[in-house]
Design a protein around this motif. Sequence first.
Motif: not given
Lengths: 253, 447
Positions: A50, A73, A84, A88, A90-93, A97-98, B385, B387-388, B391-392, B399, B405-406, B409, B412, B440
Amino acid sequence: MLSIKNLHVSVDGKPILKGVNLEVKAGEVHAIMGPNGSGKSTLANVLAGHEHYEVTAGEVIYQGRDLLQLPPEERARQGMFLAFQYPVEIPGVSNIYLLKSALNAIRESQNLPELDAMDFLALVKDRMKLVEMPEELLYRSVNEGFSGGEKKRNEILQMAVLEPKLAILDETDSGLDIDALQVVARGVNVLRGPERAIILVTHYQRLLNYIEPDWVHVLVDGRIAKSGDKTLAYELEKHGYGWIAQESTPATV
Amino acid sequence: MNPNTAKETYLDAMGAAEKGLAGAPSWLRELRRSGAARFAEAGFPTTRDEAWKYTDVTPIVQAGFQSVAKGANGVDPARLDGFWFENLPSHRLVFVNGHYSEKLSTPGAWPEGVTVMSLAEALRDQAHRIEPYLGRCVPEKAHGFAALNTALFADGAFIHLGRGARLTWPIHLLYVTTGAGEPLLSQPRNLVVAEEDSQAVLIENYVAIGESVYFTNALTEVVVGPHALIEHYRLQEEGAQAFHIGGLHAHLDRDGRFTAHGIDLGGRLVRNDLRSVLDAEGAECQMNGLYVLGGRQHVDNHTHIDHAKPRGTSREFYKGVLDGRSRAVFHGRVIVRPDAQHTDAQQVNNNLLLSRDAEADTKPQLEIYADDVKCAHGATVGQLDPDALFYLRSRAVDETAARDLLTYAFARDVLSRLRLEPVRSQLERHLAAKLRVAALPQTQEVF
């Protein structure tokens, strides 16, 4: 597998970790305990990469590589996984898919071919049984509208699908009822094996009733103040953290 | 061209046009005259006007855009292939530089009670059917561009749905501008009249062939009768150097339902005025908007929902993604009149800034004069975000891919509200192309 030497970490200029030393070997389960504010979550987050945390001194060697030089990554692709404390939304994903993106990114870095849709789905469904998660949650946005327990189960599902070499669980047990706690424990115990290592960050001894650690470390004010075997956890449960804090305070002149 | 010269030039054109109206019905001559008078009075808006504070139309005024005669700049039908939606049979009407093209259109057969034709033709042959409606939805004090359209529009679509008439296929109105060098003005004017209990889906689609500087000044009026249902798509994918000013004015009768989806992906300077008057009990209005901007694009959405009578519902959901030095303006005005008890109004505008140099100005404006109502609004301007993102990335997504992707999303979310699947999936591809990401899968699909 993981070697942390004299790690100092600051957040917004404030020192949080003040010289952490820790050796984790493959096959081991380590529990890191400690009072609130002792730096447990900081340690978990800094290992995952982080950016908010600034390493001011020390080094972390993971599988022979300088971990702190790797972006998050890349750490994940090298087999590291952080469950975690506050997953968190994550709207829309979508969740699935993740999962697929993550798994294929990791496989790609291992020179493995992408899993086809059928094999992937079979794998995910198999791991979902382990965490007792309704299938419907796969197609929802990541963690969106999930209950606290569902979010934690979702973390364990990801862990079970990605099969990390080093899993770090950041207070995954907090706020869970006994059923959910057992699910988390099952996920960890299934993963346990000679090739893998697990670090459990927890405030309570409770989780350790279900997952037996090889080592217990107590983090106080940014340093590991005491290490021992699982019996240390019982002592902490009985006597709290105060005695260690006193024991470890360096004498002042 | 300075603003005064530009104004004079258009006024001259209006004077010349009036001479050609000698044989037209008196109401039409009067309508044209009122447009000219309003234009003479209002002129072009400037940034001193509150409603145009952030949108400077000087480049439009200076360019001195002129309309062209019908038939200029012919288009090969094959050039239109890419504009039609895959797997979506539709009644297709094509307008080239503001004029209806019979050659390029394939309207197909209309069910009983449905009339769809060129507005110019309708004004020639069936003016009596238009007289009760044309110009009635546009407010008297409309801005200069709306007046310019009223005074000088050449053509557009006339759509009349008789009582109980229902269209199975959507009507796809394609407005093509062809680059031919001259600063070209096209002014489509559309009139939609949906009588009681009728239903239709309309797609207004603005595109360009070739890269040129041009100006579309469009205006559409929609009269939604009792229990009628109109779903309207405005897909603005103008050329990169295009100016686009669009008005969409709807009037809703008892239990009438009007849905307006407005998607802005193209254009250099764009202003949309979307206005809906819920003028009888139980009317329902939905507005969904998405703008995805980069470079120096500027898109201004002014929406206006007027709850005039009780038990009306409005849902407004606008989102924008801004990259580069782009700028977006959202102004959402909702009026709840003293009569409009039990109104239920919600408005949301969320903006995502991808660059330091992008800017979004959002202003919700609720004016509530009734006491028993439910009204909510929310406006945000923010970045991805962190944090999002983390997270990914902690899940092995790199990155750049995580950012894309964010962003995708986020945008969309609006497209998922489009009811027509072929339109939705094509726009998702266009969106992905604009954001330079791979399209996607749907959330509900397996992959």
